[in-house]
Design an enzyme around this catalytic site. Structure first.
Site, PDB file in Angstrom:
ATOM      1  N   SER A 124      46.802  49.348  39.953  1.00 41.65           N
ATOM      2  CA  SER A 124      45.889  48.269  40.376  1.00 41.65           C
ATOM      3  C   SER A 124      44.905  47.941  39.268  1.00 41.65           C
ATOM      4  O   SER A 124      44.525  48.820  38.475  1.00 41.65           O
ATOM      5  CB  SER A 124      45.123  48.756  41.607  1.00 41.65           C
ATOM      6  OG  SER A 124      44.002  47.935  41.851  1.00 41.65           O
ATOM      7  N   TYR A 148      39.854  55.529  46.219  1.00 46.86           N
ATOM      8  CA  TYR A 148      41.161  54.846  46.165  1.00 46.86           C
ATOM      9  C   TYR A 148      41.506  54.524  44.711  1.00 46.86           C
ATOM     10  O   TYR A 148      42.601  54.847  44.221  1.00 46.86           O
ATOM     11  CB  TYR A 148      41.121  53.561  47.013  1.00 46.86           C
ATOM     12  CG  TYR A 148      42.099  52.519  46.553  1.00 46.86           C
ATOM     13  CD1 TYR A 148      43.460  52.646  46.804  1.00 46.86           C
ATOM     14  CD2 TYR A 148      41.666  51.402  45.808  1.00 46.86           C
ATOM     15  CE1 TYR A 148      44.362  51.703  46.334  1.00 46.86           C
ATOM     16  CE2 TYR A 148      42.557  50.467  45.343  1.00 46.86           C
ATOM     17  CZ  TYR A 148      43.899  50.612  45.612  1.00 46.86           C
ATOM     18  OH  TYR A 148      44.790  49.684  45.137  1.00 46.86           O
ATOM     19  N   LYS A 152      44.540  55.958  41.864  1.00 44.41           N
ATOM     20  CA  LYS A 152      45.451  55.146  41.018  1.00 44.41           C
ATOM     21  C   LYS A 152      45.340  55.597  39.566  1.00 44.41           C
ATOM     22  O   LYS A 152      46.352  55.757  38.878  1.00 44.41           O
ATOM     23  CB  LYS A 152      45.110  53.656  41.137  1.00 44.41           C
ATOM     24  CG  LYS A 152      45.427  53.041  42.484  1.00 44.41           C
ATOM     25  CD  LYS A 152      46.923  52.950  42.723  1.00 44.41           C
ATOM     26  CE  LYS A 152      47.278  52.340  44.066  1.00 44.41           C
ATOM     27  NZ  LYS A 152      48.666  52.529  44.461  1.00 44.41           N
TER      28      LYS A 152
END
Ligand code: UD1
Length: 339
Positions: A124, A148, A152
């Site tokens: 992302s 989050y 990643k």
């Protein structure tokens, strides 16, 4: 060629499965429906006329992964499965670290056991944190602002270490900007459970009359109209990027990251106005305080993906808005018929 797609019933996963099947790949999907629905499989069949192999379950379960690899000769894996709600990750960080990291490590272990070392990972643009300049290039410094995003970035680092340890791996890290829209058929799309966090799903709920108005988080950013600017990309364009990445990893070794964005920035109000214009609906909105953790502007330099993968986005903002609304309108129509 046979591709295993983890999280293949999710928003980006399902669109990628459609593109893979239409391009003639055989596809095996594993999904636990934690943020998706079984009906997506029927929709995939309706669109493509083909049925992917399907396993219901959790990617963390190595025995299930081994069973899949024993039953299929998998050439490459696209790994989407993972939790992705930013706010929830702040509340429950361990849930995110456990799930997103453990699933990836277990997947790579089993891939290694079966000598399958071609992987496309769903990363992302969140790994760029608050960028110092624009547009964002892949070699910019990396940092994150929530668990989050940290999962990643940690996974990107784990995969880099893996390639250092064994040069037979070939891995593409795809850094998505803001995917919206849905397949032109209106049969698959974004359907988050509960109150949406992201802009387009929220606009869709307002358009359908399920929420009274949109809250615009800040109109005092240093942007043309004061609202946040993002690089919105049609999910079908994004899905095509995965096919290009698969072709690339099949023929190379090593690891690299690619921005998947359009290179264009649109503000919150650009999106609202375009949505209203093309869909002939009104989206009332109220200005609220900035959302903590948000940045003012974020858009990609997508030239590296074009150079290396031969990919670039094609669909414009109007098409993204039309396709997104078509899907929710169609879903609502189906529900009415059932009632
Ligand atoms: C968010 C995540 C990002 C994740 C991405 C997935 C945060 C801080 N970031 O990105 O980590 O990878 O989703 O797609 O959550 N907005 C409103 N009202 C709303 C919702 C959003 O005004 O109800 C604004 C935001 O302030 C922002 C823009 O719309 O300017 C886009 O927001 P969103 O769709 O949530 O995406 P990001 O914040 O870019």
């Amino acid at each position: 060629m046979k591709i295993l797609v983890t999280g293949g019933c999710g928003f980006i996963g399902s669109h990628t499965v459609v593109e893979l099947l239409e391009a003639g790949y055989e596809v095996v999907v594993i999904d636990d429906f934690s943020n998706s629905r079984r009906s997506v499989l029927d929709a995939i069949q309706e669109i493509t006329g083909k049925v992917p192999f399907f396993y219901e379950g959790d990617v963390k379960k190595k025995e299930l992964l081994r069973k899949i690899f024993r039953e299929h000769s998998i050439d490459a894996v696209i790994h989407f499965a993972g939790y992705k709600a930013v706010g929830e990750s702040v509340q429950q960080p361990l849930k995110y670290y456990e799930n997103n990291l453990e699933s990836t490590v277990h997947l790579c272990e089993v891939m290694s056991e079966f000598s399958c070392k071609k992987l496309v990972f769903s990363s992302s643009a969140t790994v760029y944190g608050s960028p110092k300049s624009l547009p964002i290039r892949e070699d910019f410094p990396l940092s994150t602002t929530n668990p989050y995003g940290t999962t990643k970035l940690m996974i990107e680092n784990i995969l880099r270490d893996l390639v250092v340890s064994d040069s037979h791996w070939s891995i593409a890290l795809l850094r998505y900007f803001n995917p919206i829209g849905c397949h032109a058929s209106g049969l698959i799309g974004e359907d988050p459970k509960g109150i949406p966090n992201n802009l387009m799903p929220y606009i869709l709920k307002v358009a359908m009359g399920e929420l009274p108005h949109l809250n615009v988080f800040g109109n005092d950013y240093d942007t043309k109209d004061g609202t946040g600017v993002r690089d919105y990309i049609h999910v079908a364009d994004l899905a095509r990027g995965h096919l290009k990445a698969i072709e690339y990893v099949m023929n190379t070794e090593g690891i690299d990251a690619y921005n998947l964005g359009t290179g264009k920035g649109y503000s919150v109000l650009d999106l609202v106005k375009t949505f209203e214009k093309v869909n002939h609906v009104s989206i009332p909105y109220e200005i609220r305080a900035r959302r903590p953790g948000d940045i003012a502007i974020c858009y990609a330099d997508p030239s590296y993906a074009k150079e290396k993968l031969g990919w670039c986005a094609e669909k414009d903002l109007e098409t993204m808005c039309l396709d997104a609304y078509r899907y929710v309108a169609k879903q609502a129509h189906k529900e009415e018929k059932v009632e």
